[in-house]
Motif scaffolding. Structure first.
Motif, PDB file in Angstrom:
ATOM      1  N   LEU A 270       0.737  -0.915   0.007  1.00 51.72           N
ATOM      2  CA  LEU A 270       0.112  -0.002   0.150  1.00 51.72           C
ATOM      3  C   LEU A 270       0.819   1.289  -0.011  1.00 51.72           C
ATOM      4  CD1 LEU A 270      -3.104  -0.879   2.411  1.00 51.72           C
ATOM      5  CD2 LEU A 270      -3.152   0.010   0.091  1.00 51.72           C
ATOM      6  N   VAL A 271       1.887   1.015   0.731  1.00 52.48           N
ATOM      7  CA  VAL A 271       2.938   2.282   0.748  1.00 52.48           C
ATOM      8  C   VAL A 271       3.505   2.505  -0.623  1.00 52.48           C
ATOM      9  CG1 VAL A 271       4.779   3.525   1.910  1.00 52.48           C
ATOM     10  CG2 VAL A 271       3.138   2.200   3.140  1.00 52.48           C
ATOM     11  N   ALA A 272       4.100   1.498  -1.023  1.00 51.58           N
ATOM     12  CA  ALA A 272       4.593   1.668  -2.464  1.00 51.58           C
ATOM     13  C   ALA A 272       3.548   1.969  -3.445  1.00 51.58           C
ATOM     14  CB  ALA A 272       5.156   0.133  -2.843  1.00 51.58           C
ATOM     15  N   TYR A 273       2.528   1.570  -3.295  1.00 48.12           N
ATOM     16  CA  TYR A 273       1.334   1.824  -4.284  1.00 48.12           C
ATOM     17  C   TYR A 273       0.896   3.395  -4.264  1.00 48.12           C
ATOM     18  CZ  TYR A 273      -3.086   2.118  -6.816  1.00 48.12           C
ATOM     19  OH  TYR A 273      -3.961   2.341  -7.761  1.00 48.12           O
ATOM     20  N   LEU A 274       1.037   3.859  -2.826  1.00 55.26           N
ATOM     21  CA  LEU A 274       0.871   5.206  -2.486  1.00 55.26           C
ATOM     22  C   LEU A 274       1.607   6.175  -3.458  1.00 55.26           C
ATOM     23  CD1 LEU A 274      -0.652   7.705  -1.043  1.00 55.26           C
ATOM     24  CD2 LEU A 274       0.965   7.183   0.667  1.00 55.26           C
ATOM     25  N   PHE A 275       2.928   5.955  -3.360  1.00 58.12           N
ATOM     26  CA  PHE A 275       3.815   6.687  -4.048  1.00 58.12           C
ATOM     27  C   PHE A 275       3.793   6.378  -5.490  1.00 58.12           C
ATOM     28  CE2 PHE A 275       5.903   6.893   0.099  1.00 58.12           C
ATOM     29  CZ  PHE A 275       6.428   8.185  -0.070  1.00 58.12           C
ATOM     30  N   PHE A 276       4.021   5.301  -6.151  1.00 54.46           N
ATOM     31  CA  PHE A 276       3.974   5.436  -7.543  1.00 54.46           C
ATOM     32  C   PHE A 276       2.612   5.643  -8.190  1.00 54.46           C
ATOM     33  CE2 PHE A 276       3.271   0.429  -7.299  1.00 54.46           C
ATOM     34  CZ  PHE A 276       2.183   0.519  -7.871  1.00 54.46           C
ATOM     35  N   ASN A 277       1.466   5.379  -7.561  1.00 54.60           N
ATOM     36  CA  ASN A 277       0.135   5.684  -8.112  1.00 54.60           C
ATOM     37  C   ASN A 277      -0.024   7.101  -7.943  1.00 54.60           C
ATOM     38  OD1 ASN A 277      -2.419   4.809  -9.514  1.00 54.60           O
ATOM     39  ND2 ASN A 277      -3.211   5.998  -7.509  1.00 54.60           N
ATOM     40  N   ASP A 278       0.410   8.154  -7.007  1.00 49.98           N
ATOM     41  CA  ASP A 278       0.726   9.443  -6.971  1.00 49.98           C
ATOM     42  C   ASP A 278       1.299  10.095  -8.073  1.00 49.98           C
ATOM     43  OD1 ASP A 278      -1.080  10.134  -4.698  1.00 49.98           O
ATOM     44  OD2 ASP A 278       0.566  10.250  -3.389  1.00 49.98           O
ATOM     45  N   GLY A 279       2.469   9.394  -8.385  1.00 47.00           N
ATOM     46  CA  GLY A 279       3.093   9.727  -9.751  1.00 47.00           C
ATOM     47  C   GLY A 279       2.096   9.717 -11.008  1.00 47.00           C
ATOM     48  N   VAL A 280       1.449   8.461 -11.027  1.00 45.17           N
ATOM     49  CA  VAL A 280       0.418   8.183 -12.305  1.00 45.17           C
ATOM     50  C   VAL A 280      -0.490   9.122 -12.523  1.00 45.17           C
ATOM     51  CG1 VAL A 280      -0.672   6.462 -13.297  1.00 45.17           C
ATOM     52  CG2 VAL A 280       1.358   5.898 -12.378  1.00 45.17           C
ATOM     53  N   GLN A 281      -1.274   9.227 -11.334  1.00 49.16           N
ATOM     54  CA  GLN A 281      -2.541  10.287 -11.149  1.00 49.16           C
ATOM     55  C   GLN A 281      -2.153  11.571 -11.535  1.00 49.16           C
ATOM     56  OE1 GLN A 281      -5.391   8.791 -11.150  1.00 49.16           O
ATOM     57  NE2 GLN A 281      -4.385   6.770 -11.042  1.00 49.16           N
ATOM     58  N   THR A 282      -0.887  11.939 -11.032  1.00 46.34           N
ATOM     59  CA  THR A 282      -0.801  13.454 -11.204  1.00 46.34           C
ATOM     60  C   THR A 282      -0.061  13.565 -12.475  1.00 46.34           C
ATOM     61  OG1 THR A 282       0.095  13.593  -8.875  1.00 46.34           O
ATOM     62  CG2 THR A 282       0.804  15.226 -10.165  1.00 46.34           C
ATOM     63  N   VAL A 283       0.479  12.701 -13.252  1.00 45.22           N
ATOM     64  CA  VAL A 283       0.760  12.921 -14.709  1.00 45.22           C
ATOM     65  C   VAL A 283      -0.643  12.930 -15.451  1.00 45.22           C
ATOM     66  CG1 VAL A 283       1.508  11.705 -16.734  1.00 45.22           C
ATOM     67  CG2 VAL A 283       3.040  11.631 -14.632  1.00 45.22           C
ATOM     68  N   ILE A 284      -1.526  11.833 -15.102  1.00 47.09           N
ATOM     69  CA  ILE A 284      -2.921  12.050 -16.023  1.00 47.09           C
ATOM     70  C   ILE A 284      -3.603  13.353 -15.571  1.00 47.09           C
ATOM     71  CG2 ILE A 284      -5.390  11.044 -15.803  1.00 47.09           C
ATOM     72  CD1 ILE A 284      -3.742   8.632 -15.021  1.00 47.09           C
ATOM     73  N   TYR A 285      -3.676  13.852 -14.379  1.00 47.75           N
ATOM     74  CA  TYR A 285      -4.562  15.155 -13.834  1.00 47.75           C
ATOM     75  C   TYR A 285      -3.845  16.413 -14.415  1.00 47.75           C
ATOM     76  CZ  TYR A 285      -7.432  12.044 -11.258  1.00 47.75           C
ATOM     77  OH  TYR A 285      -8.111  11.045 -10.712  1.00 47.75           O
ATOM     78  N   ALA A 286      -2.451  16.433 -14.403  1.00 47.84           N
ATOM     79  CA  ALA A 286      -1.859  17.603 -14.773  1.00 47.84           C
ATOM     80  C   ALA A 286      -1.344  17.780 -16.336  1.00 47.84           C
ATOM     81  CB  ALA A 286      -0.473  17.663 -13.768  1.00 47.84           C
ATOM     82  N   SER A 287      -1.543  16.546 -17.163  1.00 52.42           N
ATOM     83  CA  SER A 287      -1.205  16.714 -18.410  1.00 52.42           C
ATOM     84  C   SER A 287      -2.093  17.633 -19.207  1.00 52.42           C
ATOM     85  CB  SER A 287      -1.525  15.182 -19.042  1.00 52.42           C
ATOM     86  OG  SER A 287      -2.881  14.727 -19.008  1.00 52.42           O
ATOM     87  N   SER A 288      -3.337  17.709 -18.908  1.00 46.91           N
ATOM     88  CA  SER A 288      -3.993  18.616 -19.578  1.00 46.91           C
ATOM     89  C   SER A 288      -3.601  20.311 -19.338  1.00 46.91           C
ATOM     90  CB  SER A 288      -5.461  18.692 -19.203  1.00 46.91           C
ATOM     91  OG  SER A 288      -5.621  18.905 -17.969  1.00 46.91           O
ATOM     92  N   ILE A 289      -3.326  20.401 -18.153  1.00 42.72           N
ATOM     93  CA  ILE A 289      -2.757  21.764 -17.864  1.00 42.72           C
ATOM     94  C   ILE A 289      -1.448  22.039 -18.225  1.00 42.72           C
ATOM     95  CG2 ILE A 289      -2.242  23.215 -15.690  1.00 42.72           C
ATOM     96  CD1 ILE A 289      -4.323  22.205 -13.990  1.00 42.72           C
ATOM     97  N   TYR A 290      -0.572  20.840 -17.997  1.00 43.38           N
ATOM     98  CA  TYR A 290       0.869  21.078 -18.823  1.00 43.38           C
ATOM     99  C   TYR A 290       0.727  21.510 -20.191  1.00 43.38           C
ATOM    100  CZ  TYR A 290       5.713  20.065 -19.367  1.00 43.38           C
ATOM    101  OH  TYR A 290       7.095  20.010 -19.291  1.00 43.38           O
ATOM    102  N   SER A 291      -0.149  20.818 -20.886  1.00 45.89           N
ATOM    103  CA  SER A 291      -0.140  20.720 -22.380  1.00 45.89           C
ATOM    104  C   SER A 291      -0.691  22.032 -22.993  1.00 45.89           C
ATOM    105  CB  SER A 291      -0.846  19.718 -22.879  1.00 45.89           C
ATOM    106  OG  SER A 291      -0.558  18.369 -22.716  1.00 45.89           O
TER     107      SER A 291
END
Length: 459
Positions: A270-291
């Protein structure tokens, strides 16, 4: 607590329910793609920038005036990310209780439908967000995200009822794949609407708002498939404590937190997932703003890129399901995390207003996106004690899509301090590296044995 023996339906019944189960991924992915990933974050940011600066910002003339919320300065460009962060913090308290209630309920699919239709109503109501009315947008995004997370707690728990341990990688991967396909098909419709808005006598803003409405209607309509075709089952856990369901659920929550120490590998995952999934989700949510804000790409390019990611992810999820059958889901996730590191580093160097490099990067994102999410869900399902699926999946869901908080908080804060999204995107490398190191230390065989579950043939 005592448990009753686990009894799976026969193969014909399992396949029928699995096909119905897939359709909730199809249903809610419309909200995830059209609303969260593509349209609403930049739209809400532009509404907030109009309220703060009189007009939406551009790469050449960014809006640097803060909004005030309860006396706190809020960057308009960071507002959607902060809303996601706030939703996740509330989820950390609410979702375990949702999971505990679900584990004790005879009516899982009714709980699933209630959260889905409430969230879909919030998504459809985003059609009314216009002008400078960013407050309504914040409220609807908050409700939609919280209901999405709550519904998926129930949805993920149902996976353990309808699939044997050896089937879960395949079933989870097909669910994600169908979700990407459904979300992608709606994006095709919305791409046509946004691109051809003048032919219909609509403004770009009106086309975006109608697209948000379509996502809510899609989510609500297709939820009827699992609601009508899944079968309710009695809870496995039999708990003798007195009191109503809510009181018992609170008691089970505290018991879970206390007893979780007996499952160290589950907690480590769960702790490992918290970190790498936070990275995945932030890429997803931030991609539209970044682009839109950093790279200066138009809405049509953004939708086309996300659409590419959706359809590539459809194949990627199925591919990783096959690879997991041979190499094991943990090994496949570890390999995917290194690809994510490469994606984030490459995103930092993307040139302004250049479409081709963004499309190439989108292909790599699509390949690993579906596999990372599908195999994480199926692997975790093996580590969860019987009768406690929804409650443990509520902890999992706190870091799942739509509820990432640490990554979005870091991304938003770095942008607020630097007024640039490039330092914010490179900061996400940290999440993937830490997640990789922690997942490397997870012993899946021990985790499955500790939870009292059957070992699948390939882990």
């Amino acid at each position: 607590m005592t448990t009753t023996p686990v009894s799976y339906p026969d193969e014909v019944e399992r396949r029928r329910e699995q096909r119905a189960w897939y359709f909730y991924d199809w249903a809610n992915s419309a909200y995830v793609t059209t609303v969260l990933t593509v349209l609403f974050s930049p739209y809400l940011a532009s509404v907030a920038e109009t309220a703060a600066c009189g007009a939406a910002g551009t790469p050449e003339r960014p809006c640097t005036v803060d909004l005030r919320l309860l006396g706190i300065p809020i960057s308009p460009g960071s507002l959607p990310l902060y809303v996601i962060t706030a939703t996740t913090l509330l989820s950390a308290l609410a979702l375990p209780i949702v999971g505990a209630i679900t584990d004790r309920s005879h009516h899982k699919k009714r709980i699933l439908g209630a959260f889905a239709w409430l969230g879909a109503g919030a998504a459809a109501s985003m059609v009314f967000v216009a002008g400078t009315n960013w407050q309504l947008g914040v409220l609807l995004l908050f409700v939609g995200n919280l209901c999405l997370a709550s519904s998926i707690v129930v949805y993920d728990a149902i996976l353990c009822d309808i699939a044997t341990p050896d089937e879960r990688d395949r079933v989870s991967s097909r669910g994600w794949a169908l979700g990407y396909l459904g979300g992608g098909l709606l994006l095709v419709i919305n791409l046509a609407l946004v691109q051809g808005h003048t032919l219909l006598g609509l403004s770009t803003t009106s086309a975006v708002r109608l697209s948000l409405l379509s996502a809510g209607l899609w989510w609500a309509g297709f939820t009827f498939v699992p609601f009508l075709r899944l079968r309710d089952r009695p809870p496995i856990a039999v708990v003798p404590e007195p009191g109503g369901v809510a009181r018992q659920s609170l008691g089970q929550l505290f018991t879970t937190l206390r007893e979780a120490r007996a499952y160290p590998m589950t907690l480590l995952f769960l702790v490992a997932y918290l970190f790498f999934n936070d990275g995945v989700q932030t890429v997803i949510y931030a991609s539209s703003i970044y682009s839109a804000s950093q790279l200066g790409l138009g809405q049509s390019v953004l939708i086309a890129t996300i659409l590419l990611v959706q359809f590539v992810a459809f194949g990627g999820a199925l591919l990783f399901g096959r690879l997991a059958a041979r190499w094991g889901s943990r090994r496949c996730i570890l390999a995917a995390l290194w690809v994510w590191v490469g994606v984030v580093v490459a995103a930092y160097f993307l040139p302004v207003r250049q479409v081709a490099p963004v499309l190439v990067l989108g292909v790599f994102i699509g390949i690993v996106l579906g596999g990372t999410q599908a195999l994480s869900r199926s692997l975790y399902s093996q580590f969860v004690p019987k009768g406690r699926e929804a409650e443990y999946f509520s902890l999992y869901q706190a870091a799942e899509r739509g509820t990432s908080w640490f990554g979005t908080l870091v991304f938003g804060l770095v942008h607020q301090l630097t007024h640039s999204y490039r330092p914010a995107i490179i900061a996400l490398v940290f999440f993937f590296v830490v997640g990789f190191v922690l997942l490397l230390r997870v012993d899946p065989r021990r985790a499955i044995r500790d939870a009292g579950n059957e070992l699948p043939k390939v882990i």
